[in-house]
Design a protein around this motif. Sequence first.
Motif, mmCIF file in Angstrom:
data_model
loop_
_atom_site.group_PDB
_atom_site.id
_atom_site.type_symbol
_atom_site.label_atom_id
_atom_site.label_comp_id
_atom_site.label_asym_id
_atom_site.label_seq_id
_atom_site.Cartn_x
_atom_site.Cartn_y
_atom_site.Cartn_z
ATOM 1 N N ALA A 175 4.762 8.873 -5.786
ATOM 2 C CA ALA A 175 5.806 9.664 -5.116
ATOM 3 C C ALA A 175 5.335 10.143 -3.750
ATOM 4 O O ALA A 175 5.505 11.301 -3.379
ATOM 5 N N SER A 176 4.751 9.237 -2.982
ATOM 6 C CA SER A 176 4.259 9.581 -1.656
ATOM 7 C C SER A 176 5.374 9.428 -0.635
ATOM 8 O O SER A 176 6.157 8.474 -0.679
ATOM 9 N N ASP A 177 5.447 10.385 0.298
ATOM 10 C CA ASP A 177 6.434 10.308 1.371
ATOM 11 C C ASP A 177 5.960 9.414 2.512
ATOM 12 O O ASP A 177 6.741 9.112 3.423
ATOM 13 N N ILE A 178 4.701 9.013 2.492
ATOM 14 C CA ILE A 178 4.136 8.245 3.599
ATOM 15 C C ILE A 178 3.955 6.782 3.216
ATOM 16 O O ILE A 178 4.244 5.890 4.004
ATOM 17 N N LEU A 179 3.478 6.524 2.006
ATOM 18 C CA LEU A 179 3.153 5.164 1.582
ATOM 19 C C LEU A 179 4.409 4.461 1.083
ATOM 20 O O LEU A 179 4.995 4.866 0.073
ATOM 21 N N PRO A 180 4.878 3.402 1.767
ATOM 22 C CA PRO A 180 6.054 2.670 1.292
ATOM 23 C C PRO A 180 5.763 1.950 -0.026
ATOM 24 O O PRO A 180 4.618 1.611 -0.340
ATOM 25 N N VAL A 181 6.817 1.717 -0.780
ATOM 26 C CA VAL A 181 6.668 1.016 -2.061
ATOM 27 C C VAL A 181 6.318 -0.443 -1.791
ATOM 28 O O VAL A 181 6.971 -1.127 -0.998
ATOM 29 N N GLY A 182 5.288 -0.921 -2.453
ATOM 30 C CA GLY A 182 4.840 -2.299 -2.288
ATOM 31 C C GLY A 182 3.527 -2.503 -3.021
ATOM 32 O O GLY A 182 2.994 -1.602 -3.671
ATOM 33 N N ASP A 183 3.003 -3.716 -2.934
ATOM 34 C CA ASP A 183 1.721 -4.054 -3.547
ATOM 35 C C ASP A 183 0.608 -3.905 -2.517
ATOM 36 O O ASP A 183 0.736 -4.398 -1.385
ATOM 37 N N TYR A 184 -0.482 -3.241 -2.925
ATOM 38 C CA TYR A 184 -1.593 -2.964 -2.013
ATOM 39 C C TYR A 184 -2.916 -3.285 -2.690
ATOM 40 O O TYR A 184 -3.013 -3.394 -3.921
ATOM 41 N N VAL A 185 -3.945 -3.437 -1.869
ATOM 42 C CA VAL A 185 -5.329 -3.436 -2.332
ATOM 43 C C VAL A 185 -5.964 -2.166 -1.784
ATOM 44 O O VAL A 185 -5.959 -1.934 -0.573
ATOM 45 N N ALA A 186 -6.486 -1.324 -2.681
ATOM 46 C CA ALA A 186 -7.045 -0.036 -2.282
ATOM 47 C C ALA A 186 -8.554 -0.150 -2.162
ATOM 48 O O ALA A 186 -9.221 -0.759 -3.008
ATOM 49 N N LEU A 187 -9.098 0.436 -1.106
ATOM 50 C CA LEU A 187 -10.541 0.525 -0.878
ATOM 51 C C LEU A 187 -10.916 2.000 -0.862
ATOM 52 O O LEU A 187 -10.487 2.745 0.030
ATOM 53 N N GLU A 188 -11.673 2.442 -1.861
ATOM 54 C CA GLU A 188 -12.088 3.840 -1.972
ATOM 55 C C GLU A 188 -13.564 3.964 -1.629
ATOM 56 O O GLU A 188 -14.409 3.264 -2.201
ATOM 57 N N ILE A 189 -13.859 4.866 -0.700
ATOM 58 C CA ILE A 189 -15.235 5.142 -0.304
ATOM 59 C C ILE A 189 -15.461 6.635 -0.514
ATOM 60 O O ILE A 189 -14.849 7.464 0.185
#
Length: 800
Positions: A577-591
């Motif tokens: 439910a993010s107001d910034i991130l559009p709905v779609g498929d992503y690859v997340a990189l967490e550091i």
Amino acid sequence: MATAPLTVPALTPARQAALIAGGAGLAAAVLILWALGDRTVAACFLATGLLVAGGLVAARHLFPAAARGSGDPDWSVARSLAADLPEAVAVTDRAGRLVCANDRYEALFEGFPTPPALPLGEAGVARIGSAGRAAWRDGRAAADGLISRGTPLAVVVERVGAEDDLLLWRFRAAEQAEQARSVETMLAGAAGDRLAEAGIMAALIAPDGRIRAANRVLRARAMGHEEGAIAGRDLAHFLVTDHRGLVRFEREGTAGNPLRVLQVPLAPNGGEDAALLIALLDEEEAVAHPAIGESASAHVRSLVSLMPFGMALVDRDGRFLQMNDAFARAAQVDAKAPPIYPGDLVIREDKAAVADAIRRFAGGATHSADLAVRLKDHPDEPVALSIAGARGLGDAAVLLSLKDNSEESRLKREVAQATKMQAVGQLAGGVAHDFNNILTAIIGHCDLMLMRHSPGDSDYDDIQQIRANSNRAASLTRQLLAFSRQQTLRPQVLQLPDVISEVSNLLKRLLGETIVLDVRHGRNLGAVRADPGQLEQVVVNLAVNARDAMLTKDPRRGGTLSIHTRGVTASDVRRMASDILPVGDYVALEISDTGTGIPPDVLPKIFEPFFTTKEFGKGTGLGLSTVYGIVKQSGGYIFADSRPGQGATFTIYLPVHAAAAPIAAPAPAPARERPAELWGTGTVVLVEDEDMVRAVAERALARQGYTVLTAENGEAALELLERCERPDLLISDVVMPLMDGPTMVRHARRRYPDLPILFMSGYAEEQLRKSIDLDNVAFLPKPFSVQQLAEAARDVLAPK
């Protein structure tokens, strides 16, 4: 001797009618006399015509005011009356002219424009134009969804005037209508049934006294059955008052229970939709002026708790009696353990104003007021606190209303931050462009000087030091361009784990022995399209910052740097439910790291350029801003989360590349063979508006054997091309005053269609791609060295 012209007095309508009547009687008499020969009948017709003519003249003299009309109305009186209205009011006539408007109308629309030609956008003008036509036809119309300078508006248009020849336009804030519709929905749904079960008869009443909605118990008591069509009927028709002032339902008569009528204004400032919420409670004791009982007081508290907007009750001593959940959310307090006084909600500077207003309304003030106060938890964001006196609510003496605008404030902060970052990015790009011109001149002159000095000379090492520092400054400009998303990227379709593997060995050397590197990858990761070199820079910058934070916390033990990749599906994004991130498929990189963390007051500023928390001289403040620019230019999103003392986590979301292309690990670019000879021949036209850049480029090309003709702008270059023979190469800056490079080239190509072109610019090629979309065109980014310029010229002139 001149004579005055003969003037004939104009005939008034009454005189014209009299002459017509007399002439008609005379004509009728002549015809009768000619046809019948009867003088008596002819005389009767003549007398009738004269009688009618005389009557008209007499009526003119007896009723002069009626004949003249009443004249134009005095609109100053109407405007004085409209000045006290809380709405923006205007009156127009049949011809569409503005004849009257109040001061609020002038303030709302910055003047006196005539409806429907108001500053509301094309859709708004069309909407109120339709409402005006409907009002002429039906007598009344309304329109909402209007926006004036960011303020939502609604308008009600009515046909008025003694002859229905005027339109009355009333504009008011749409928030009141939204609140009224919310309460209307509540009464018609389960909340209305809950009120009915508690014995509360509730109705929403329009300003004209007509019922907009009512719950089922009120419909049953007022009409005898719950399914009655009560909407649109006058509430007063269902109630009667006896000689003692007691209110009862009209259908129940004097045998019915007396009622207590409670009024809750939804909008203290009035307006078209300044509706009232009416609650009717059965009185337990039929006295002339009964006090509210414990049962009725409980009903009132139940009613307050069900309100969809923030409300609170305060007693005569200024203490809180009750606040509903919406008020607690807006004030950011616990509704089960509220503060004692309303002043405890606000900062110290606003306590006195709040306490004074509550004391005044508890003492008998009947109107309402709005105060702009600052809450203790958010002192930088004023909120509106509405205060009104309360009567008939038991111990409650003051009614408070507070709007929950935390979500609105959060969105405002995000928009302000995005706007600021965009403005700073544009500034950074402009600074980088101008600095690249300066660096081009410095590096070029260093190269020219090195051609005259050999290693071992006393000046050779100094010139090399100047050149090395210039190259270091050029790397800073590239970081500025990365932040402003104006650098040149070379995107590839790749897998994030491959990029992490390439940079892992470098990270182990950078982190040292005391920091553990934990790398884990998720399964079934999609491919992304990005520049592998830039992604490596992102990982390195974040890792170096994490290393510094962990060594600051515990230099001996260090910590753990975790790099994780995982897939994020569209359903996962919806759950976020993010107001910034559009709905779609992503690859997340967490550091993430186990360092000192980022303080809450610093977290919103970390991506701003030149902002650093490091000691003076130990940081440029461009590391995270560069990361932000690379991620955004790659179409991704980056978020930072941190708790002081518990480390920080940076999460980067890169969209999955949809094209089905073969994916290969990023391979290093093949080393380019250095040409043994850069000598060239031919005529080169050099167009550059910066004198220092033009001078060093001219000398560099002349040293390589070219005949160089220079021009300081595009117009001068076209004049030069008219005078000289066809050149072999045209080298031009892209952004120039008067006429830019691409425009000049298009004019030159009309004369020489196959003329080779070499563009150079301090801006990135990606940013200029649309303007330099021409055939047979090469690009050389600034700053460049003498050798790079010679190589670029040789490559363009080389036979294909």
